[in-house]
Each structure stands twice: as structure tokens, then as C-alpha cells.
Enzyme design. Sequence first.
Site, short mmCIF file in Angstrom:
data_model
loop_
_atom_site.label_atom_id
_atom_site.label_comp_id
_atom_site.label_asym_id
_atom_site.label_seq_id
_atom_site.Cartn_x
_atom_site.Cartn_y
_atom_site.Cartn_z
N ASP A 95 -4.96 -10.34 5.88
CA ASP A 95 -5.26 -8.91 5.73
C ASP A 95 -4.58 -8.38 4.46
O ASP A 95 -4.93 -8.83 3.36
CB ASP A 95 -4.84 -8.19 7.02
CG ASP A 95 -5.49 -6.83 7.18
OD1 ASP A 95 -5.71 -6.15 6.16
OD2 ASP A 95 -5.77 -6.41 8.31
N GLU A 145 -2.24 0.99 7.75
CA GLU A 145 -2.61 0.19 6.57
C GLU A 145 -1.96 0.78 5.32
O GLU A 145 -1.44 1.89 5.34
CB GLU A 145 -4.13 0.19 6.38
CG GLU A 145 -4.83 -1.05 6.89
CD GLU A 145 -4.60 -2.28 6.03
OE1 GLU A 145 -3.95 -2.18 4.97
OE2 GLU A 145 -5.06 -3.36 6.43
N GLU A 166 -16.82 -1.46 11.15
CA GLU A 166 -16.73 -2.43 12.25
C GLU A 166 -17.18 -1.80 13.56
O GLU A 166 -16.94 -0.61 13.80
CB GLU A 166 -15.29 -2.91 12.39
CG GLU A 166 -14.77 -3.68 11.19
CD GLU A 166 -13.27 -3.94 11.26
OE1 GLU A 166 -12.53 -2.96 11.46
OE2 GLU A 166 -12.87 -5.10 11.11
N ASN A 210 -9.98 -6.92 1.35
CA ASN A 210 -8.64 -6.64 1.86
C ASN A 210 -7.56 -6.80 0.80
O ASN A 210 -7.74 -6.32 -0.32
CB ASN A 210 -8.40 -7.47 3.13
CG ASN A 210 -8.12 -6.57 4.31
OD1 ASN A 210 -7.40 -5.58 4.17
ND2 ASN A 210 -8.70 -6.88 5.45
N ASN A 220 -12.08 -0.23 2.09
CA ASN A 220 -10.96 -0.79 2.85
C ASN A 220 -9.74 -0.80 1.91
O ASN A 220 -9.52 0.15 1.18
CB ASN A 220 -11.34 -2.15 3.44
CG ASN A 220 -10.44 -2.53 4.60
OD1 ASN A 220 -10.04 -1.65 5.36
ND2 ASN A 220 -10.10 -3.79 4.72
N ARG A 260 -17.67 1.67 4.28
CA ARG A 260 -16.50 2.45 3.91
C ARG A 260 -15.61 1.58 3.04
O ARG A 260 -15.72 0.36 3.03
CB ARG A 260 -15.71 2.91 5.14
CG ARG A 260 -15.07 1.78 5.97
CD ARG A 260 -13.95 2.34 6.83
NE ARG A 260 -13.43 1.40 7.82
CZ ARG A 260 -12.48 0.48 7.59
NH1 ARG A 260 -12.00 0.30 6.37
NH2 ARG A 260 -12.05 -0.30 8.56
O1 LIG Z 1 -6.95 -3.35 8.27
C1 LIG Z 1 -8.00 -3.64 7.67
O2 LIG Z 1 -8.00 -4.10 6.55
C2 LIG Z 1 -9.33 -3.45 8.34
O3 LIG Z 1 -9.81 -2.19 8.09
C3 LIG Z 1 -9.17 -3.77 9.80
O4 LIG Z 1 -10.23 -3.33 10.51
C4 LIG Z 1 -8.82 -5.25 10.01
O5 LIG Z 1 -8.39 -5.85 8.85
C5 LIG Z 1 -9.92 -6.10 10.57
O6 LIG Z 1 -10.37 -5.62 11.77
C6 LIG Z 1 -9.51 -7.52 10.76
O7 LIG Z 1 -10.07 -8.32 9.85
ZN LIG Z 2 -6.40 -4.52 5.49
#
Ligand SMILES: O=C(O)[C@H](O)[C@@H](O)[C@H](O)[C@H](O)CO
Ligand SMILES: [Zn+2]
EC number: 3.1.1.17
Length: 299
Positions: A204, A18, A121, A154, A103, A101
Site C-alpha cells: 500500500d 492514509e 471499491e 498507491n 488514491n 477517484r
Molecule cells: O488505502 C488505499 O490506498 C486504498 O484506498 C484502500 O482502499 C486500500 O489500499 C485497498 O483496499 C487495498 O488494496
Molecule cells: Zn494507499
Amino acid sequence: MSSIKIECVLPEKCRCGESPVWEEASNSLVFVDIPAKKVCRWDSLSKAVQRVILDAPVSSVALRKSGGYVATIGTKFCALNWEDQSVVVLATVDKDKKNNRFNDGKVDPAGRYFAGTMAEETAPAVLERRQGSLYSLFPDHRVKKYFDQVDISNGLDWSLDHKIFYYIDSLSYSVDAFDYNLQTGQISNRRSVYKLEKDEQIPDGMCIDAEGKLWVACYNGGRVIRLDPETGKRLQTVKLPVDKTTSCCFGGKDYSEMYVTCARDGLDAEALLRQPEAGGIFKITGLGVKGLAPHPYAG
Ligand SMILES: O=C(O)[C@H](O)[C@@H](O)[C@H](O)[C@H](O)CO
Ligand SMILES: [Zn+2]
């Protein structure tokens, strides 16, 4: 006519790669592997990788004006010193939500570090809903909370004139826009600019290009899509040889290359056989459009 080329430049086998960020000063791509609690820096010239392991999930990383990086670790905004691998906590959020947490996160053009939270998750996209919030860390280390009720906070970025903030809450299957006040860091007037189609799956990470168009990585969709936020139309689809594409950024010479992260977690043995490069870092060239340099955190 540009001819698009896609290659896996680093077979890192990230569980959930990521937050790719191009660091011009070191010709490097910096990114995280969230559940592996790892920040990586890949030198595009030497191809060497440096890795720092932290003590909690690290969901985003950004450049810092005064040197080193900032990162969202667990529910903390932190400063990360790359030389001695030390971490200093700048602020903590969601203190009453032990299962949360951070993201995705990114720095705005004024040097504020924006990042949102989510419940942890149990499987990809399976989690307690509406537990997340969106925050920003100002240069003076004060935290501003924008809204709650977020499922999976996201992708985020700002328009070229800095008057619009683009944001994705993944489980809304929508790319949203807000009016943005760069002076104050305030957002207002939320609306949707694009709803994902079924085969595009889950929106995402996201970045803007030098023409003001949005690039969204589609988790489970194995692609990045280019959107015109003014017309709400999809302009382009670029498919990758991996399903769980998580985020994208521009980098390389003059920001003419795109880097894409992806995940291995959630793929079964059969899927992994079909996509052995899952979790790697992909480089896309020949898109014919450039990106912008990332903004460093000002604090
Ligand atoms: O990458 C991210 O932003 C999250 O932390 C992931 O876990 C995925 O996006 C998610 O599982 C799909 O929606
Ligand atoms: Zn993401």
C-alpha cells in the site's frame, strides 16, 4: 541495539486512514480518512486534533509552499486553506471515468504533486480493474499523465539522489522503480524491485528513509517492511497490532519516528474485538533510522 516501541498515539477509528505527512512547522501529523472525506491534523505536543470534512473522498494530502495544503479530492487536485476550510480546484482528471477517484499522492523533490487514480471499491481491493492512471500536477497547475491501466495506484517516493521514482500498483503485488528526470518530471524504464511474499499481502503506502531504503505498509499484512531497492531484499519486518496497515511516514524530532495509518473498513465484528485500535495512528520509535522532510507543492 535499538529497541522498537509501537504505540497508538491517536485512536481516531479511521475507516481508511492514509497519507500521513509530517508538518515540522506545527509539530503535527496531517493525514486523511478517505471514505470519511476527512483531513486531520494531530498536534504531537498538545495532542489536539483538528478535522476538516470535505464533500468527496480525500485520498492524499501534502504541504504547500505558499501555505496551507494540497489534497486529492475525488478526481480533483485541490488547494486546501486550513484556516477557513475552503477548497480551490486546481485541476480535474479522469473526466470520462465517473466511478474513479484519486488514491495515494506525494510531492516530488521539485514540488510536483504526483497522484494516481483507481475505480471506486465495492469492498477493500474489490473493484473494476485497470481503470486508474498516474498523474502529476506541475507548479503551474498543468497536469501530466504518465500511464493508464492501473488497478490501485498507491505508494510512491523518490530516491535520495532523485534519479529513481518508486511506485506501487497494489494489485501487482510489486514495488516498482522508474528512472526519474527531476528537471522534466519524466519517468522511464519501469522494473520491479521487490515482489511481496504471500503473508505480506497487499503493498500500500510507502516512504523512503535517510539510508535510501523503502518502507512499505502491507494492507492485510499488519506490518511495515523495509526493503533494499538495490538488492531486492527485505531487510526488516515490523508488525503492528492491526491488520490493515495502509501507509507510513517519518516524523517527530529529526524525523526519527515513524507514523503508520491503518483502516477499520473491511474488518468484521470479531476482528474489531481483537484489534480495537484499528483505524488509529501508530507511532514507531527505536527504528534506528531517520526519514526525510516531505517536499511541499510548489504551485
Ligand atoms: O488505502 C488505499 O490506498 C486504498 O484506498 C484502500 O482502499 C486500500 O489500499 C485497498 O483496499 C487495498 O488494496
Ligand atoms: Zn494507499
